[in-house]
Design an enzyme around this catalytic site. Structure first.
Site, PDB file in Angstrom:
ATOM      1  N   THR A 172     -94.444   4.129  27.055  1.00 47.91           N
ATOM      2  CA  THR A 172     -93.412   3.215  27.538  1.00 47.91           C
ATOM      3  C   THR A 172     -92.834   2.600  26.265  1.00 47.91           C
ATOM      4  O   THR A 172     -93.563   2.422  25.275  1.00 47.91           O
ATOM      5  CB  THR A 172     -93.972   2.105  28.453  1.00 47.91           C
ATOM      6  OG1 THR A 172     -94.894   1.323  27.697  1.00 47.91           O
ATOM      7  CG2 THR A 172     -94.680   2.682  29.672  1.00 47.91           C
ATOM      8  N   HIS A 173     -91.551   2.327  26.259  1.00 51.05           N
ATOM      9  CA  HIS A 173     -90.884   1.826  25.041  1.00 51.05           C
ATOM     10  C   HIS A 173     -91.073   2.786  23.860  1.00 51.05           C
ATOM     11  O   HIS A 173     -91.044   2.363  22.709  1.00 51.05           O
ATOM     12  CB  HIS A 173     -91.391   0.430  24.639  1.00 51.05           C
ATOM     13  CG  HIS A 173     -91.470  -0.527  25.782  1.00 51.05           C
ATOM     14  ND1 HIS A 173     -90.461  -1.400  26.105  1.00 51.05           N
ATOM     15  CD2 HIS A 173     -92.443  -0.726  26.708  1.00 51.05           C
ATOM     16  CE1 HIS A 173     -90.807  -2.107  27.166  1.00 51.05           C
ATOM     17  NE2 HIS A 173     -92.006  -1.716  27.567  1.00 51.05           N
ATOM     18  N   ASN A 177     -49.382  22.349  48.858  1.00 54.20           N
ATOM     19  CA  ASN A 177     -50.279  21.184  48.892  1.00 54.20           C
ATOM     20  C   ASN A 177     -51.538  21.449  49.725  1.00 54.20           C
ATOM     21  O   ASN A 177     -52.652  21.114  49.307  1.00 54.20           O
ATOM     22  CB  ASN A 177     -49.544  19.954  49.426  1.00 54.20           C
ATOM     23  CG  ASN A 177     -48.391  19.552  48.527  1.00 54.20           C
ATOM     24  OD1 ASN A 177     -48.252  20.092  47.420  1.00 54.20           O
ATOM     25  ND2 ASN A 177     -47.551  18.639  48.979  1.00 54.20           N
ATOM     26  N   TYR A 207     -49.649  13.961  48.533  1.00 55.82           N
ATOM     27  CA  TYR A 207     -49.838  14.725  47.296  1.00 55.82           C
ATOM     28  C   TYR A 207     -49.014  14.146  46.157  1.00 55.82           C
ATOM     29  O   TYR A 207     -47.880  13.692  46.343  1.00 55.82           O
ATOM     30  CB  TYR A 207     -49.458  16.201  47.502  1.00 55.82           C
ATOM     31  CG  TYR A 207     -49.704  17.020  46.250  1.00 55.82           C
ATOM     32  CD1 TYR A 207     -50.960  17.537  45.981  1.00 55.82           C
ATOM     33  CD2 TYR A 207     -48.686  17.221  45.310  1.00 55.82           C
ATOM     34  CE1 TYR A 207     -51.200  18.248  44.810  1.00 55.82           C
ATOM     35  CE2 TYR A 207     -48.924  17.929  44.135  1.00 55.82           C
ATOM     36  CZ  TYR A 207     -50.177  18.434  43.892  1.00 55.82           C
ATOM     37  OH  TYR A 207     -50.417  19.127  42.734  1.00 55.82           O
ATOM     38  N   LYS A 211     -58.304  19.946  37.668  1.00 58.26           N
ATOM     39  CA  LYS A 211     -59.006  21.207  37.445  1.00 58.26           C
ATOM     40  C   LYS A 211     -59.669  21.395  36.076  1.00 58.26           C
ATOM     41  O   LYS A 211     -60.814  21.850  36.035  1.00 58.26           O
ATOM     42  CB  LYS A 211     -58.076  22.378  37.771  1.00 58.26           C
ATOM     43  CG  LYS A 211     -57.925  22.577  39.279  1.00 58.26           C
ATOM     44  CD  LYS A 211     -56.917  23.611  39.614  1.00 58.26           C
ATOM     45  CE  LYS A 211     -55.679  23.168  40.333  1.00 58.26           C
ATOM     46  NZ  LYS A 211     -55.357  21.770  40.527  1.00 58.26           N
ATOM     47  N   GLN A 261     -52.967  17.753  39.929  1.00 60.09           N
ATOM     48  CA  GLN A 261     -53.125  19.043  39.263  1.00 60.09           C
ATOM     49  C   GLN A 261     -54.075  18.919  38.063  1.00 60.09           C
ATOM     50  O   GLN A 261     -54.679  19.898  37.647  1.00 60.09           O
ATOM     51  CB  GLN A 261     -51.752  19.541  38.796  1.00 60.09           C
ATOM     52  CG  GLN A 261     -51.767  20.842  38.050  1.00 60.09           C
ATOM     53  CD  GLN A 261     -50.362  21.414  37.917  1.00 60.09           C
ATOM     54  OE1 GLN A 261     -49.731  21.782  38.887  1.00 60.09           O
ATOM     55  NE2 GLN A 261     -49.865  21.467  36.696  1.00 60.09           N
ATOM     56  N   GLU A 269     -80.168  19.223  21.896  1.00 53.96           N
ATOM     57  CA  GLU A 269     -79.195  18.261  21.351  1.00 53.96           C
ATOM     58  C   GLU A 269     -77.829  18.447  21.978  1.00 53.96           C
ATOM     59  O   GLU A 269     -77.134  17.489  22.310  1.00 53.96           O
ATOM     60  CB  GLU A 269     -79.069  18.439  19.831  1.00 53.96           C
ATOM     61  CG  GLU A 269     -80.336  18.113  19.062  1.00 53.96           C
ATOM     62  CD  GLU A 269     -80.194  18.589  17.621  1.00 53.96           C
ATOM     63  OE1 GLU A 269     -79.599  17.851  16.825  1.00 53.96           O
ATOM     64  OE2 GLU A 269     -80.657  19.699  17.301  1.00 53.96           O
ATOM     65  N   SER A 301     -49.661  25.191  35.398  1.00 53.52           N
ATOM     66  CA  SER A 301     -51.122  25.068  35.463  1.00 53.52           C
ATOM     67  C   SER A 301     -51.783  26.433  35.495  1.00 53.52           C
ATOM     68  O   SER A 301     -52.995  26.545  35.597  1.00 53.52           O
ATOM     69  CB  SER A 301     -51.526  24.272  36.700  1.00 53.52           C
ATOM     70  OG  SER A 301     -51.037  24.910  37.868  1.00 53.52           O
ATOM     71  N   LYS A 307     -86.204  24.240   8.304  1.00 52.93           N
ATOM     72  CA  LYS A 307     -85.802  23.630   9.574  1.00 52.93           C
ATOM     73  C   LYS A 307     -85.811  24.593  10.760  1.00 52.93           C
ATOM     74  O   LYS A 307     -85.446  25.745  10.636  1.00 52.93           O
ATOM     75  CB  LYS A 307     -84.387  23.038   9.447  1.00 52.93           C
ATOM     76  CG  LYS A 307     -84.301  21.855   8.519  1.00 52.93           C
ATOM     77  CD  LYS A 307     -84.930  20.601   9.086  1.00 52.93           C
ATOM     78  CE  LYS A 307     -84.059  19.961  10.129  1.00 52.93           C
ATOM     79  NZ  LYS A 307     -82.948  19.222   9.619  1.00 52.93           N
ATOM     80  N   SER A 331     -81.228  25.736   9.649  1.00 53.56           N
ATOM     81  CA  SER A 331     -80.293  24.912   8.891  1.00 53.56           C
ATOM     82  C   SER A 331     -79.687  25.786   7.809  1.00 53.56           C
ATOM     83  O   SER A 331     -80.344  26.679   7.272  1.00 53.56           O
ATOM     84  CB  SER A 331     -81.050  23.741   8.263  1.00 53.56           C
ATOM     85  OG  SER A 331     -80.354  23.278   7.119  1.00 53.56           O
ATOM     86  N   ASN A 391     -84.311  23.783  14.350  1.00 58.60           N
ATOM     87  CA  ASN A 391     -83.651  22.693  15.068  1.00 58.60           C
ATOM     88  C   ASN A 391     -83.555  22.941  16.578  1.00 58.60           C
ATOM     89  O   ASN A 391     -83.266  24.059  16.995  1.00 58.60           O
ATOM     90  CB  ASN A 391     -82.236  22.482  14.515  1.00 58.60           C
ATOM     91  CG  ASN A 391     -82.262  21.956  13.093  1.00 58.60           C
ATOM     92  OD1 ASN A 391     -83.207  21.271  12.700  1.00 58.60           O
ATOM     93  ND2 ASN A 391     -81.252  22.285  12.324  1.00 58.60           N
TER      94      ASN A 391
HETATM   95  N1  ARG Z   1     -50.541  23.430  41.027  1.00 60.60           N
HETATM   96  C1  ARG Z   1     -50.708  22.371  41.969  1.00 60.60           C
HETATM   97  C2  ARG Z   1     -52.097  21.725  41.826  1.00 60.60           C
HETATM   98  O1  ARG Z   1     -52.890  22.266  41.167  1.00 60.60           O
HETATM   99  C3  ARG Z   1     -50.551  22.881  43.364  1.00 60.60           C
HETATM  100  C4  ARG Z   1     -49.173  22.777  43.854  1.00 60.60           C
HETATM  101  C5  ARG Z   1     -48.935  21.497  44.446  1.00 60.60           C
HETATM  102  N2  ARG Z   1     -47.657  21.300  45.006  1.00 60.60           N
HETATM  103  C6  ARG Z   1     -46.531  20.927  44.372  1.00 60.60           C
HETATM  104  N3  ARG Z   1     -45.543  20.636  45.082  1.00 60.60           N
HETATM  105  N4  ARG Z   1     -46.457  20.847  43.084  1.00 60.60           N
HETATM  106  O2  ARG Z   1     -52.363  20.690  42.365  1.00 60.60           O
END
Ligand code: ARG
Length: 455
Positions: free
Chosen positions: A154-155, A109, A316, A324, A321, A289, A22, A282, A276, A284
């Protein structure tokens, strides 16, 4: 280098390692991760779990790593899985064996739960500031056009005249509720989870209150399993963001409509419009949008995390993970939208001639003519029917109500007198002098009240 594969007889498969990593995403949490580790190490030393001199070395190493990251000198190696391992591993390279003590009385964790809570607190503070800035801009636009009347719809059909300031103040109110929602969420994020360990707490005599104080949290979590395994505070940010984006998307839609040639109520500044590639005429409203479009992604991020969380047994699970990417995307999208909208609105031109022309269309005063008859003694339903027929007659003649003469009015009701000509846009506005209504007098009060909120 850290090694958490003591029980394994071979290294991870390359693709498997890439799949689980990650680091490309969570390296964004380096500041929170280091701050959390520093507070943790200071606590370990205070509790004599490690020595003061070890703690000093570790803190020094962590601060040096922060600098390396900020100067772009830090190598994020994907094989180190996540930001926690990347920093810990670098620490051991830098300060040696003593670095191996950092993770005493801690699990990744509770570490990640802490990092995201720190991040969320900062994100909320920043979001609140940006909401306020946009509210101020909206208020400035409302004040600058205090006396301009505009057709209210309205509408999407012309309904009754309103002050343009009243229209903008409606968005001010929506943003005020968004502000309050984010602000309210803060107290639930403001809970320090470190010390929960992997799930059950830790076997050392730690001081969680000390860590909370060091990191600016007002309380510590009350249940270790809950603390490491819920992300409802991320969901709350995402839900609040989805609602805020919904509001901004509605405003975006109005900007699209109002800046069209068909409406022409506003013109966007060149700095906030795009051309455009084929049609030279144009101009825009791309920002509006795209805000409308990006709202879809922000909703998607909320639904994705709700779905990720819904089947997870305590405590956990690695599924978490996946919180994020969507969360960071939502924070970035909402914050950018709030800020670019402030710039866009600050520079819009309100086209009064076009608005005045629009006010003459759509029988916008028909309700006021109805109320006129009621005040002369007609029952409301009867008056409604009479004016309906009157509008139909005028429409067939291709005329406005103001262009009919009194004889024509009187064909529909003998209650009509010469004073019917006194019904104008101005009288219609002034007549709506109820609390929260669009009468200039009410809007003036609303502007003052709004200004008091944003100063
Ligand atoms: N990278 C993990 C997360 O973003 C944190 C670690 C969590 N613990 C584990 N035993 N994998 O949630």
């Amino acid at each position: 280098m850290t090694n958490i594969r003591g029980r394994f007889s071979k290294p991870a498969d390359k693709l498997a390692a890439e799949y689980t990593a990650s680091l490309p995403i969570d390296q964004r949490l380096y500041k929170q991760d280091i701050a959390g580790s520093i507070a943790h190490v200071k606590m370990l030393a205070k509790q004599t779990i490690i020595t003061q001199s070890d703690a000093k070395k570790i803190v020094g190493g962590l601060e040096a790593i922060r600098k390396e990251i900020e100067q772009g000198k830090f190598k994020f190696k994907a094989e180190l899985e996540d930001i926690h391992m990347a920093i810990e591993s670098r620490l051991i390279d830098k300060v040696g064996e003593v670095g191996r003590k950092l993770h005493t009385a801690r699990s990744r964790n509770d570490q990640i739960a802490l990092d995201i809570r720190l991040f969320t607190k900062e994100a909320i503070a920043d979001t609140l500031k940006r909401i306020r800035t946009l509210q101020k801009t909206i208020l400035d636009v409302a004040e600058a056009n205090k006396d301009v009347a505009i057709p209210g719809h309205t509408h999407l059909q012309i309904a009754q005249p309103v002050l343009v300031a009243h229209h903008f103040l409606a968005y001010f109110e929506m943003l005020q509720r968004d502000y309050e929602r984010f602000n309210d969420a803060l107290k639930r994020v403001d809970v320090m989870p470190l010390g929960s360990g992997a799930l059950a707490g830790v076997t050392y005599k730690i001081d969680r209150e000390f860590v909370a104080k060091e990191l600016g949290f007002s309380q510590v979590s009350r249940n270790s399993m809950d603390a490491v395994s819920d992300r409802d505070f991320v969901l709350e940010y995402e839900a609040n963001a989805a609602i805020a984006m919904m509001h901004l998307s509605r405003l975006a839609e109005e900007i699209v409509i109002w800046s069209s040639a068909e409406f022409g109520y506003i013109e966007l500044d060149d700095a906030y419009a795009t051309g455009s590639s084929i049609m030279p005429q144009k101009k825009n409203p791309d920002i509006a949008e795209l805000a409308r479009g990006k709202t879809g992604r922000v909703y998607g991020n909320l639904v994705a995390l709700l779905t990720i969380m819904k089947g997870l047994p305590l405590a956990y699970n690695s599924d978490m993970q996946e919180d994020k990417p969507g969360f960071f995307d939502t924070v970035d999208t909402l914050e950018a939208t709030l800020t670019v909208f402030a710039g866009m609105l600050k520079t819009i031109k309100v086209k009064e001639e076009n608005i005045r022309a629009a006010l003459g269309r759509g029988y916008i005063l028909a309700t006021d003519v109805t109320d006129y008859l009621v005040k002369k003694g007609a029952a409301f339903r009867t008056a409604h029917e009479i004016v309906g027929k009157l509008v139909n007659y005028a429409s067939e003649k291709g005329k406005n109500l103001e262009e009919l003469d009194i004889k024509e009015y009187q064909k529909f009701s003998s209650l009509f007198g010469a004073d019917v000509v006194k019904i104008t846009i101005e009288s219609a506005l002034a007549a709506r002098d109820t609390a929260g209504g669009t009468a200039p007098n009410q809007v003036r009060k609303a502007l003052v009240a709004a200004r008091r909120i944003v100063v």
